[in-house]
Design a protein around this motif. Structure first.
Motif, PDB file in Angstrom:
ATOM      1  N   PRO A   1       0.738  -1.224  -0.073  1.00 41.74           N
ATOM      2  CA  PRO A   1       0.049   0.098  -0.093  1.00 41.74           C
ATOM      3  C   PRO A   1       0.881   1.391  -0.260  1.00 41.74           C
ATOM      4  O   PRO A   1       1.831   1.361   0.498  1.00 41.74           O
ATOM      5  N   GLY A   2       0.443   2.326  -0.696  1.00 42.07           N
ATOM      6  CA  GLY A   2       1.062   3.658  -0.591  1.00 42.07           C
ATOM      7  C   GLY A   2       1.936   3.709  -1.561  1.00 42.07           C
ATOM      8  O   GLY A   2       2.614   4.894  -1.892  1.00 42.07           O
ATOM      9  N   ILE A   3       2.257   2.817  -2.626  1.00 45.29           N
ATOM     10  CA  ILE A   3       3.217   3.071  -3.498  1.00 45.29           C
ATOM     11  C   ILE A   3       2.405   3.792  -4.819  1.00 45.29           C
ATOM     12  O   ILE A   3       1.403   3.207  -5.242  1.00 45.29           O
ATOM     13  N   PRO A   4       2.909   5.066  -5.163  1.00 44.48           N
ATOM     14  CA  PRO A   4       2.052   5.755  -6.115  1.00 44.48           C
ATOM     15  C   PRO A   4       2.246   5.155  -7.493  1.00 44.48           C
ATOM     16  O   PRO A   4       3.264   4.578  -7.926  1.00 44.48           O
ATOM     17  N   ASP A   5       1.333   5.346  -8.395  1.00 38.78           N
ATOM     18  CA  ASP A   5       1.255   5.289  -9.711  1.00 38.78           C
ATOM     19  C   ASP A   5       2.555   5.774 -10.387  1.00 38.78           C
ATOM     20  O   ASP A   5       2.695   7.050 -10.175  1.00 38.78           O
ATOM     21  N   THR A   6       2.927   5.340 -11.497  1.00 36.07           N
ATOM     22  CA  THR A   6       3.765   6.184 -12.383  1.00 36.07           C
ATOM     23  C   THR A   6       3.139   7.216 -13.166  1.00 36.07           C
ATOM     24  O   THR A   6       2.032   7.056 -13.237  1.00 36.07           O
ATOM     25  N   LYS A   7       4.077   8.339 -13.483  1.00 32.82           N
ATOM     26  CA  LYS A   7       3.410   9.441 -14.183  1.00 32.82           C
ATOM     27  C   LYS A   7       3.730   9.205 -15.731  1.00 32.82           C
ATOM     28  O   LYS A   7       3.445  10.292 -16.482  1.00 32.82           O
ATOM     29  N   ASN A   8       4.442   7.986 -15.895  1.00 32.51           N
ATOM     30  CA  ASN A   8       4.579   7.703 -17.350  1.00 32.51           C
ATOM     31  C   ASN A   8       3.475   7.311 -18.208  1.00 32.51           C
ATOM     32  O   ASN A   8       2.570   6.631 -17.435  1.00 32.51           O
ATOM     33  N   GLU A   9       3.138   7.724 -19.375  1.00 28.66           N
ATOM     34  CA  GLU A   9       2.330   7.125 -19.978  1.00 28.66           C
ATOM     35  C   GLU A   9       2.687   5.682 -20.596  1.00 28.66           C
ATOM     36  O   GLU A   9       3.660   5.910 -21.349  1.00 28.66           O
TER      37      GLU A   9
END
Length: 130
Positions: free
Chosen positions: A59-67
Protein backbone atom coordinates in the motif's frame (compact mmCIF):
# COMPACT_ATOMS: atom_id res chain seq x y z
CA UNK A 1 28.35 -11.00 -13.88
CA UNK A 2 24.70 -11.18 -14.84
CA UNK A 3 21.42 -9.48 -13.95
CA UNK A 4 19.90 -11.54 -11.15
CA UNK A 5 16.45 -9.96 -11.23
CA UNK A 6 14.35 -6.95 -12.18
CA UNK A 7 11.60 -5.77 -9.83
CA UNK A 8 8.19 -4.28 -10.59
CA UNK A 9 5.69 -2.70 -8.22
CA UNK A 10 2.22 -3.96 -9.15
CA UNK A 11 -1.33 -3.31 -8.00
CA UNK A 12 -2.64 -6.88 -8.40
CA UNK A 13 0.08 -9.33 -7.43
CA UNK A 14 -1.82 -12.50 -8.27
CA UNK A 15 -3.09 -11.24 -11.64
CA UNK A 16 0.43 -10.28 -12.74
CA UNK A 17 1.87 -13.59 -11.45
CA UNK A 18 -0.77 -15.52 -13.40
CA UNK A 19 -0.04 -13.50 -16.57
CA UNK A 20 3.67 -14.37 -16.58
CA UNK A 21 2.96 -17.99 -15.65
CA UNK A 22 0.32 -18.37 -18.37
CA UNK A 23 2.03 -16.62 -21.27
CA UNK A 24 5.75 -16.97 -20.53
CA UNK A 25 6.00 -20.22 -18.56
CA UNK A 26 7.26 -18.51 -15.39
CA UNK A 27 7.23 -20.34 -12.08
CA UNK A 28 6.59 -18.39 -8.88
CA UNK A 29 8.24 -19.08 -5.55
CA UNK A 30 6.18 -19.16 -2.36
CA UNK A 31 4.60 -15.78 -1.75
CA UNK A 32 6.64 -13.67 0.68
CA UNK A 33 4.69 -11.38 3.00
CA UNK A 34 5.81 -8.85 5.60
CA UNK A 35 2.58 -8.21 7.49
CA UNK A 36 3.89 -5.22 9.46
CA UNK A 37 4.75 -3.35 6.22
CA UNK A 38 1.88 -4.73 4.15
CA UNK A 39 4.49 -5.92 1.63
CA UNK A 40 4.13 -9.04 -0.50
CA UNK A 41 6.17 -10.39 -3.40
CA UNK A 42 6.88 -13.28 -5.72
CA UNK A 43 10.05 -14.11 -7.61
CA UNK A 44 9.22 -15.44 -11.07
CA UNK A 45 11.71 -17.81 -12.68
CA UNK A 46 11.53 -18.38 -16.42
CA UNK A 47 12.14 -21.73 -18.15
CA UNK A 48 15.71 -20.83 -19.17
CA UNK A 49 16.66 -20.31 -15.51
CA UNK A 50 18.31 -16.94 -16.21
CA UNK A 51 17.31 -13.60 -14.76
CA UNK A 52 14.20 -13.50 -12.62
CA UNK A 53 11.36 -11.01 -12.27
CA UNK A 54 10.31 -9.89 -8.80
CA UNK A 55 6.77 -8.58 -8.57
CA UNK A 56 5.96 -6.61 -5.42
CA UNK A 57 2.89 -5.07 -3.84
CA UNK A 58 2.56 -2.65 -0.92
CA UNK A 59 0.00 0.00 0.00
CA UNK A 60 1.03 3.60 -0.61
CA UNK A 61 3.19 3.05 -3.69
CA UNK A 62 2.14 5.82 -6.11
CA UNK A 63 1.26 5.15 -9.74
CA UNK A 64 3.89 6.04 -12.33
CA UNK A 65 3.45 9.37 -14.07
CA UNK A 66 4.65 7.89 -17.36
CA UNK A 67 2.21 7.07 -20.12
CA UNK A 68 2.26 3.38 -21.08
CA UNK A 69 2.03 4.07 -24.81
CA UNK A 70 4.81 6.72 -24.81
CA UNK A 71 8.56 6.41 -24.47
CA UNK A 72 10.24 7.93 -21.39
CA UNK A 73 13.59 8.10 -19.61
CA UNK A 74 14.55 5.15 -17.44
CA UNK A 75 13.52 1.50 -17.66
CA UNK A 76 11.19 1.14 -20.65
CA UNK A 77 10.73 -2.58 -21.29
CA UNK A 78 11.62 -6.14 -20.44
CA UNK A 79 12.51 -8.41 -23.36
CA UNK A 80 11.57 -12.08 -23.13
CA UNK A 81 12.85 -14.46 -25.79
CA UNK A 82 10.41 -17.16 -26.86
CA UNK A 83 12.88 -18.84 -29.20
CA UNK A 84 11.60 -18.35 -32.75
CA UNK A 85 9.81 -16.05 -35.17
CA UNK A 86 6.83 -18.43 -35.24
CA UNK A 87 6.65 -18.39 -31.43
CA UNK A 88 6.68 -14.55 -31.43
CA UNK A 89 3.84 -14.50 -33.97
CA UNK A 90 1.80 -17.15 -32.11
CA UNK A 91 2.18 -15.58 -28.66
CA UNK A 92 1.43 -12.10 -29.99
CA UNK A 93 -1.76 -13.39 -31.60
CA UNK A 94 -2.74 -15.29 -28.45
CA UNK A 95 -2.29 -12.14 -26.36
CA UNK A 96 -4.29 -10.09 -28.88
CA UNK A 97 -7.10 -12.66 -28.82
CA UNK A 98 -7.06 -12.59 -25.01
CA UNK A 99 -7.50 -8.81 -25.05
CA UNK A 100 -4.01 -7.50 -24.31
CA UNK A 101 -2.69 -4.33 -25.95
CA UNK A 102 -0.24 -4.85 -28.81
CA UNK A 103 2.02 -1.78 -28.90
CA UNK A 104 4.25 -3.03 -31.73
CA UNK A 105 3.33 -5.64 -34.29
CA UNK A 106 5.81 -8.47 -34.99
CA UNK A 107 8.65 -7.18 -37.17
CA UNK A 108 12.32 -7.41 -38.01
CA UNK A 109 14.22 -4.57 -36.36
CA UNK A 110 17.22 -2.73 -37.76
CA UNK A 111 19.47 -4.31 -35.14
CA UNK A 112 18.62 -7.87 -36.13
CA UNK A 113 15.81 -8.82 -33.75
CA UNK A 114 12.40 -10.20 -34.59
CA UNK A 115 10.01 -8.88 -31.97
CA UNK A 116 6.61 -7.59 -30.98
CA UNK A 117 5.77 -5.32 -28.06
CA UNK A 118 2.80 -5.85 -25.74
CA UNK A 119 1.57 -4.41 -22.45
CA UNK A 120 1.18 -6.70 -19.46
CA UNK A 121 -1.93 -6.36 -17.24
CA UNK A 122 -0.42 -3.30 -15.52
CA UNK A 123 0.82 -1.68 -18.74
CA UNK A 124 4.49 -2.61 -18.46
CA UNK A 125 6.06 -2.95 -21.91
CA UNK A 126 7.21 -6.46 -22.80
CA UNK A 127 9.20 -7.16 -25.96
CA UNK A 128 8.60 -10.67 -27.17
CA UNK A 129 11.70 -11.69 -29.13
CA UNK A 130 12.74 -14.68 -31.22
Amino acid sequence: MHIDHIALWVRDLDQVRAFYETYFGATANEKYSNVSKGFSSYFLTFPDGGSRLEIMQMPGIPDTKNEALSQFMGLIHIAISVGSKDAVDALTQRLRTDGYTIVGEPRHTGDGYYESVILDPEENRIEITA
